[in-house]
Design a protein around this motif. Sequence first.
Motif, mmCIF file in Angstrom:
data_model
loop_
_atom_site.group_PDB
_atom_site.id
_atom_site.type_symbol
_atom_site.label_atom_id
_atom_site.label_comp_id
_atom_site.label_asym_id
_atom_site.label_seq_id
_atom_site.Cartn_x
_atom_site.Cartn_y
_atom_site.Cartn_z
ATOM 1 N N LEU A 132 1.027 -1.509 0.045
ATOM 2 C CA LEU A 132 -0.202 -0.643 -0.032
ATOM 3 C C LEU A 132 1.131 1.018 -0.055
ATOM 4 O O LEU A 132 0.005 2.029 -1.024
ATOM 5 C CB LEU A 132 -0.847 -0.146 1.346
ATOM 6 C CG LEU A 132 -2.539 0.998 1.225
ATOM 7 C CD1 LEU A 132 -3.349 0.301 0.518
ATOM 8 C CD2 LEU A 132 -2.920 0.493 2.773
ATOM 9 N N THR A 133 1.887 1.107 1.040
ATOM 10 C CA THR A 133 2.725 2.205 0.695
ATOM 11 C C THR A 133 3.168 2.999 -0.113
ATOM 12 O O THR A 133 3.148 3.735 -1.343
ATOM 13 C CB THR A 133 4.579 2.028 2.079
ATOM 14 O OG1 THR A 133 3.457 1.603 3.456
ATOM 15 C CG2 THR A 133 5.235 2.857 1.650
ATOM 16 N N ALA A 134 3.974 1.655 -1.145
ATOM 17 C CA ALA A 134 4.483 1.555 -2.310
ATOM 18 C C ALA A 134 3.411 2.247 -3.811
ATOM 19 O O ALA A 134 3.827 3.017 -4.055
ATOM 20 C CB ALA A 134 5.525 0.352 -2.725
ATOM 21 N N TRP A 135 1.939 1.748 -3.411
ATOM 22 C CA TRP A 135 1.417 2.057 -4.685
ATOM 23 C C TRP A 135 1.082 3.468 -4.299
ATOM 24 O O TRP A 135 0.846 4.549 -4.929
ATOM 25 C CB TRP A 135 -0.111 1.002 -4.476
ATOM 26 C CG TRP A 135 -1.311 1.617 -4.182
ATOM 27 C CD1 TRP A 135 -1.632 3.037 -4.489
ATOM 28 C CD2 TRP A 135 -1.421 1.666 -6.544
ATOM 29 N NE1 TRP A 135 -3.704 2.608 -5.741
ATOM 30 C CE2 TRP A 135 -2.513 2.470 -6.742
ATOM 31 C CE3 TRP A 135 -1.012 1.108 -7.036
ATOM 32 C CZ2 TRP A 135 -2.845 1.604 -7.553
ATOM 33 C CZ3 TRP A 135 -1.569 0.440 -8.229
ATOM 34 C CH2 TRP A 135 -2.584 1.111 -9.056
ATOM 35 N N ASN A 139 0.957 7.091 -6.827
ATOM 36 C CA ASN A 139 0.638 6.927 -7.647
ATOM 37 C C ASN A 139 -0.218 8.502 -6.557
ATOM 38 O O ASN A 139 -1.377 9.233 -6.437
ATOM 39 C CB ASN A 139 -0.954 6.674 -6.705
ATOM 40 C CG ASN A 139 -1.015 5.812 -7.988
ATOM 41 O OD1 ASN A 139 -1.287 5.618 -9.405
ATOM 42 N ND2 ASN A 139 -0.183 4.338 -7.353
ATOM 43 N N GLN A 140 0.562 9.846 -5.930
ATOM 44 C CA GLN A 140 0.771 11.169 -5.797
ATOM 45 C C GLN A 140 1.028 11.665 -7.189
ATOM 46 O O GLN A 140 0.944 10.893 -8.002
ATOM 47 C CB GLN A 140 2.039 11.517 -5.568
ATOM 48 C CG GLN A 140 2.160 10.281 -3.743
ATOM 49 C CD GLN A 140 1.250 10.962 -2.916
ATOM 50 O OE1 GLN A 140 0.599 11.857 -2.171
ATOM 51 N NE2 GLN A 140 0.645 9.984 -2.340
ATOM 52 N N ASN A 141 0.158 13.198 -7.358
ATOM 53 C CA ASN A 141 -0.405 13.155 -8.387
ATOM 54 C C ASN A 141 -0.523 12.509 -9.946
ATOM 55 O O ASN A 141 -1.518 11.762 -9.934
ATOM 56 C CB ASN A 141 0.707 13.773 -9.032
ATOM 57 C CG ASN A 141 1.552 15.318 -7.879
ATOM 58 O OD1 ASN A 141 0.668 15.690 -7.350
ATOM 59 N ND2 ASN A 141 2.804 15.202 -7.778
ATOM 60 N N HIS A 233 10.549 14.438 -8.751
ATOM 61 C CA HIS A 233 9.504 14.316 -7.231
ATOM 62 C C HIS A 233 10.082 13.482 -7.180
ATOM 63 O O HIS A 233 10.828 11.926 -7.738
ATOM 64 C CB HIS A 233 8.503 13.798 -8.380
ATOM 65 C CG HIS A 233 7.247 13.548 -7.846
ATOM 66 N ND1 HIS A 233 6.000 13.770 -7.376
ATOM 67 C CD2 HIS A 233 7.535 13.575 -6.255
ATOM 68 C CE1 HIS A 233 5.547 13.452 -6.499
ATOM 69 N NE2 HIS A 233 5.899 13.252 -5.456
ATOM 70 N N LEU A 234 10.547 13.293 -5.843
ATOM 71 C CA LEU A 234 11.377 12.498 -4.660
ATOM 72 C C LEU A 234 10.344 12.478 -3.788
ATOM 73 O O LEU A 234 9.919 13.154 -3.191
ATOM 74 C CB LEU A 234 12.745 12.651 -4.338
ATOM 75 C CG LEU A 234 13.541 11.716 -2.902
ATOM 76 C CD1 LEU A 234 14.436 12.035 -3.170
ATOM 77 C CD2 LEU A 234 12.666 12.686 -1.665
ATOM 78 N N VAL A 235 9.796 11.096 -3.004
ATOM 79 C CA VAL A 235 9.408 10.629 -2.538
ATOM 80 C C VAL A 235 10.085 10.131 -1.025
ATOM 81 O O VAL A 235 10.219 9.255 -1.772
ATOM 82 C CB VAL A 235 7.248 10.346 -2.310
ATOM 83 C CG1 VAL A 235 7.396 9.017 -1.107
ATOM 84 C CG2 VAL A 235 7.119 10.559 -3.560
ATOM 85 N N THR A 236 9.759 10.511 0.213
ATOM 86 C CA THR A 236 10.488 9.695 0.718
ATOM 87 C C THR A 236 8.924 9.993 2.272
ATOM 88 O O THR A 236 8.308 9.940 2.139
ATOM 89 C CB THR A 236 11.401 10.819 1.851
ATOM 90 O OG1 THR A 236 12.109 9.947 2.971
ATOM 91 C CG2 THR A 236 11.004 12.113 2.450
ATOM 92 N N GLY A 253 15.199 22.709 -8.477
ATOM 93 C CA GLY A 253 13.099 23.129 -9.564
ATOM 94 C C GLY A 253 12.567 21.369 -9.450
ATOM 95 O O GLY A 253 12.215 20.554 -10.513
ATOM 96 N N VAL A 254 13.082 21.359 -8.473
ATOM 97 C CA VAL A 254 12.144 19.514 -8.166
ATOM 98 C C VAL A 254 11.150 19.433 -7.317
ATOM 99 O O VAL A 254 11.079 20.364 -6.813
ATOM 100 C CB VAL A 254 13.645 18.496 -8.355
ATOM 101 C CG1 VAL A 254 14.400 18.762 -9.201
ATOM 102 C CG2 VAL A 254 14.327 18.543 -6.691
ATOM 103 N N VAL A 255 10.129 18.304 -7.379
ATOM 104 C CA VAL A 255 9.510 18.256 -6.232
ATOM 105 C C VAL A 255 9.885 17.126 -4.886
ATOM 106 O O VAL A 255 10.170 16.174 -5.611
ATOM 107 C CB VAL A 255 8.258 17.848 -6.357
ATOM 108 C CG1 VAL A 255 6.992 17.517 -5.651
ATOM 109 C CG2 VAL A 255 7.277 19.012 -7.536
ATOM 110 N N PHE A 256 9.712 17.258 -3.616
ATOM 111 C CA PHE A 256 9.996 16.923 -2.900
ATOM 112 C C PHE A 256 8.730 16.573 -1.461
ATOM 113 O O PHE A 256 8.163 17.665 -1.521
ATOM 114 C CB PHE A 256 11.181 17.560 -1.905
ATOM 115 C CG PHE A 256 10.878 16.930 -0.429
ATOM 116 C CD1 PHE A 256 11.721 15.642 -0.210
ATOM 117 C CD2 PHE A 256 10.979 17.065 0.772
ATOM 118 C CE1 PHE A 256 11.422 15.007 1.112
ATOM 119 C CE2 PHE A 256 11.027 16.879 1.807
ATOM 120 C CZ PHE A 256 11.687 15.731 2.553
#
Length: 313
Positions: A132-135, A139-141, A233-236, A253-256
């Motif tokens: 679920l976490t990986a999904w 699946n942000q944005n 895009h980096l998701v932590t 100029g990236v998304v965190f």
Amino acid sequence: MRAIVLEQFGSVANFRERDVPIGRPGRGQVLIDVAAGSVNPIDIKTRVGRGAAKWFPVIPPVILGWDIAGKIVNCGPDTDTFSLGEDVFGAIGFPGLAQANADYVIADVAHIAKKPASISFEESAAAAMAGLTAWQAFNQNDGLHAGQKVLVHGASGGVGHLAVQMAKACGCHVTGTSSGRNRQFVQSLGADGHIDYQKTPIPNYPGDFDFILDPIGGDVTLASLGLLKQGGHLVTLNPPGDDQAERKARELGVVFQFILMKSSSSDMEQVAKLLGSRVISAHISASIPLSHLADAHLLMESGRTVGKISLIR
Ligand SMILES: NC(=O)c1ccc[n+]([C@@H]2O[C@H](COP(=O)([O-])OP(=O)(O)OC[C@H]3O[C@@H](n4cnc5c(N)ncnc54)[C@H](OP(=O)(O)O)[C@@H]3O)[C@@H](O)[C@H]2O)c1
């Protein structure tokens, strides 16, 4: 019923097996006879008084655990989408307490999905929170797109090994990091590239990633931002302690983004589809009886888990 109760925050010596009453499901809830569960790092962090205890009150004595798979044995009102005797699974009650380290658990139907018939209880429980976490991270944005370059840190771990498979299923070019010991395992998941994080400093990784999944946090997050292409895009998965990453991302100029997994029936169904069609599978490196929960915690606490540790009944 039998439950493993954490008497106070601290070491695994604080777990006690207790006989506790079986609850009655309320509106929108079902009672599940649990066949399998699994351990996640949040169990370990919460046991010592951090982790979930940061997001909501956790007051020992308390039953920990979030991942379950089992059979519905009682239905409360407004649970029409599920029926008695049905096999279900999920990462339930998060953020909040789920009390899954027990023989029976009450779950909101809004948090569970039907277990694919072809997948064991053990595997579905193992894939619940990690999957679920990986999904949810992917699946942000507007999600991942075929042809994108994806870096998955911790690719041999619970979240990472499922994330590699999900990103490959989206048609992405996937690079996974782990120690050299787990190179073959990461490659067996379908990763196109592997980097031994113990040998190669992050600034030397090939750059230009569209998306980075970072289950590690801290310095790994900061260094990894420089590997993203413009607009990447980096998701932590670990909460940043300050605004350094946010500021660096803005400069580059990236998304965190930090995300916290949320129990969700509709997202769990998406994971169920991937499991049921064998697009992803959970690798279980150890199956430990619930009565030996302390052993499962000690193993997970090593930080060296390959795939998942499951809790069998
Ligand atoms: N925000 C949320 O909602 C959320 C949800 C789930 C998990 N998480 C967090 O995400 C993290 C990972 O969870 P998990 O279940 O995947 O943990 P895990 O299964 O314990 O991860 C262990 C794996 O991480 C690898 N690893 C350790 N340090 C690494 C590094 N510096 N670079 C690359 N790989 C490294 C290890 O590989 P080697 O043995 O080869 O080193 C090992 O295979 C945890 O901190 C957890 O709390 C957060």
